[in-house]
Design an enzyme around this catalytic site. Structure first.
Site, PDB file in Angstrom:
ATOM      1  CE  LYS A  44       1.793   5.634   8.322  1.00 21.43           C
ATOM      2  NZ  LYS A  44       0.380   5.652   8.013  1.00 21.43           N
ATOM      3  CG  ASP A  77       5.943   3.285   0.760  1.00 28.24           C
ATOM      4  OD1 ASP A  77       6.276   3.844   1.824  1.00 28.24           O
ATOM      5  OD2 ASP A  77       4.762   3.165   0.397  1.00 28.24           O
ATOM      6  CE1 TYR A 129      -3.787   2.404   0.748  1.00 22.96           C
ATOM      7  CE2 TYR A 129      -2.353   3.288   2.459  1.00 22.96           C
ATOM      8  CZ  TYR A 129      -3.483   3.382   1.667  1.00 22.96           C
ATOM      9  OH  TYR A 129      -4.314   4.466   1.799  1.00 22.96           O
TER      10      TYR A 129
HETATM   11  N1  HOZ Z   1      -3.795   2.946   6.221  1.00 20.30           N
HETATM   12  C1  HOZ Z   1      -3.245   3.192   7.501  1.00 20.30           C
HETATM   13  C2  HOZ Z   1      -2.365   2.105   7.988  1.00 20.30           C
HETATM   14  N2  HOZ Z   1      -1.678   1.383   7.014  1.00 20.30           N
HETATM   15  C3  HOZ Z   1      -4.321   3.457   8.525  1.00 20.30           C
HETATM   16  C4  HOZ Z   1      -4.449   4.892   8.712  1.00 20.30           C
HETATM   17  C5  HOZ Z   1      -5.371   5.314   9.848  1.00 20.30           C
HETATM   18  O1  HOZ Z   1      -6.466   4.789   9.953  1.00 20.30           O
HETATM   19  O2  HOZ Z   1      -4.990   6.174  10.605  1.00 20.30           O
END
Ligand code: HOZ
Length: 436
Positions: A267, A239, A144
């Site tokens: 993040k 990534d 992802y």
């Molecule tokens: N897609 C995020 C983790 N791979 C989750 C993001 C969230 O819900 O804060």
């Protein structure tokens, strides 16, 4: 445990926010039930709106590597806020931040700050396309890279959690430029390279996959990808939104001794505030506007609050490199303890652990790609998840997300978690009535 306030808030939220959440995995759709609404967090613990305490293994999906409300970061944000929270103009902090990232991550000449991992990956692909003049890219099933159109093909994380086969709104003309191979499978990559010779701009990969659960790369996989990219003139993109500054001070690039053309971060480089970045070789980075013509921009890019939070955290990590060994040891203790509890209960399982990332799959087969992750026993995961939550252990509410361990997690917390896991798995098997 009482969830009254969270239940009230979730009902209220669903009236004004689609699905009641601002990011799909949080809605607990995969595991069912009500997500606890979080009121505060400190160190290794989360506290919800009903006052329940949880040991946190989500850690904001990675960035809380030192634990929540880490004092140096909190103080730095407070001090910066006194000087305003946004300028939309260049600052010294952005220079310090870029220099800090370049110092820690080998092989990077320049850095462009953005606001999220999605933006970073989206920009990296545009840059690779602009640089090579080609359109196609290779990604891996279950990886992802954020929610930009090109990446929502065979994607992990929320797309896998909600089992969305094809995302409406992504034009077929865009999706067809995304070529997909199974993770850990160089032969499949070779077939794509042969079938699309001369058409491929970029290959993007999570060096340790964390969006189909945690799946480490097999020996030679990443090196094989890099070698093929160099041979075919393809921009090699790591990534590192999850692995950056987490599996080592210089992330996967350092850990595996790689030399990627571009690396994306998210993040963690905001210390928990919304940030992302693209780092890479000057020859490619210099094509970004205004140095070049590949356009990318943002008023909040390089935001001073995010910069001071991230810079403070990265400096702490840089100066205290011993924490990586502790994080890995603690995560290994957790993995060993879970293994032994599941084995005692006679539950078939696999635990994938890499540095401070970990996943539990209830299957007898090794999980090395997305197909295997999908085939793992999800019903059992759901019941185990809720049994753990009732015991104050906050796990990712999806088997397609990695657990993240923070430095604030003590040995006692690990022991509490292992004990809860033993009780949970026995409850699920021995007292079906107690199942969620
Ligand atoms: N897609 C995020 C983790 N791979 C989750 C993001 C969230 O819900 O804060």
């Amino acid at each position: 445990m009482i969830f009254n306030r969270s239940q009230q808030l979730f009902a209220q939220a669903q009236r004004v926010i689609p699905g009641g959440v601002n990011s799909p995995v949080r809605a607990f759709r995969h595991v069912g039930g009500t997500p606890p609404f979080i009121a505060s967090a400190k160190g290794a613990y989360l506290y919800d709106a009903d006052g329940n305490r949880y040991i946190d293994y989500v850690n904001s999906w990675g960035p809380m590597i030192m634990g929540h409300a880490y004092e140096p970061v909190v103080r730095a944000i407070q001090q910066q806020a006194e000087h305003s929270t946004s300028f939309g103009a260049p600052t010294e902090l952005e220079v310090l931040m870029a220099e800090q990232i370049i110092r820690m991550v080998p092989g990077i000449d320049q850095v462009r700050m953005v606001n999220s991992g999605t933006e970073a990956c989206m920009t990296a692909i545009r840059l690779a396309r602009g640089y090579t003049g080609k359109n196609k890219m290779i990604k891996f099933e279950g990886c992802y890279h954020g929610h930009a159109d090109s990446f929502l093909v065979s994607a992990g994380s929320g797309v896998a959690t909600l089992d969305i086969q094809q995302v409406p709104g992504v034009p077929a003309s865009i999706a067809e430029d995304t070529l997909v191979a199974p993770y850990n499978n160089l032969q499949a990559v070779d077939l794509l390279l042969e079938a699309h010779a001369g058409e491929i701009a970029a290959l993007i990969v999570e060096p340790v996959a964390g969006n189909m659960g945690c799946i480490p790369p097999e020996p030679g996989f990443l090196e094989g990808l890099q070698q093929r990219c160099k041979a075919h003139g393809i921009v090699f993109i790591l990534d590192e939104v999850m692995t950056g500054f987490r599996i080592a001070p210089g992330g996967a690039q350092q850990y595996f001794g790689l030399d990627a053309d571009l690396i994306t971060f998210g993040k963690i480089i905001g210390g928990g505030l919304p940030v992302g970045a693209i780092g890479g070789k000057q020859a490619i980075m210099s094509h970004l506007a205004p140095a070049g013509e590949v356009y990318q921009a943002g008023t909040l890019s390089g935001n001073p609050l995010a910069m001071i939070a991230g810079y403070t955290l990265l400096r702490e990590l840089d100066l205290n490199r011993h924490i990586y060994e502790t994080l890995a040891t603690r995560t290994r203790q957790l993995a060993d303890g879970l293994n032994s509890e599941f084995a005692k209960a006679g539950v078939v399982h696999q635990i994938n652990q890499f540095a401070s990332m970990l996943s539990v799959f209830f299957t007898e087969y090794p999980v090395r790609d997305f197909q295997a992750a999908k085939a793992a026993g999800n019903e059992l995961f759901k019941q185990f998840f809720h049994a753990m939550l009732r015991r104050g252990i906050y796990l990712p509410p999806s088997p397609f997300e990695s657990w993240f361990v923070s430095y604030a997690l003590s040995e006692a917390d690990v022991e509490e978690t292992i004990q809860a896991a033993g009780e949970s798995i026995r409850e699920v098997f021995e007292h079906p009535a107690g199942r969620a």
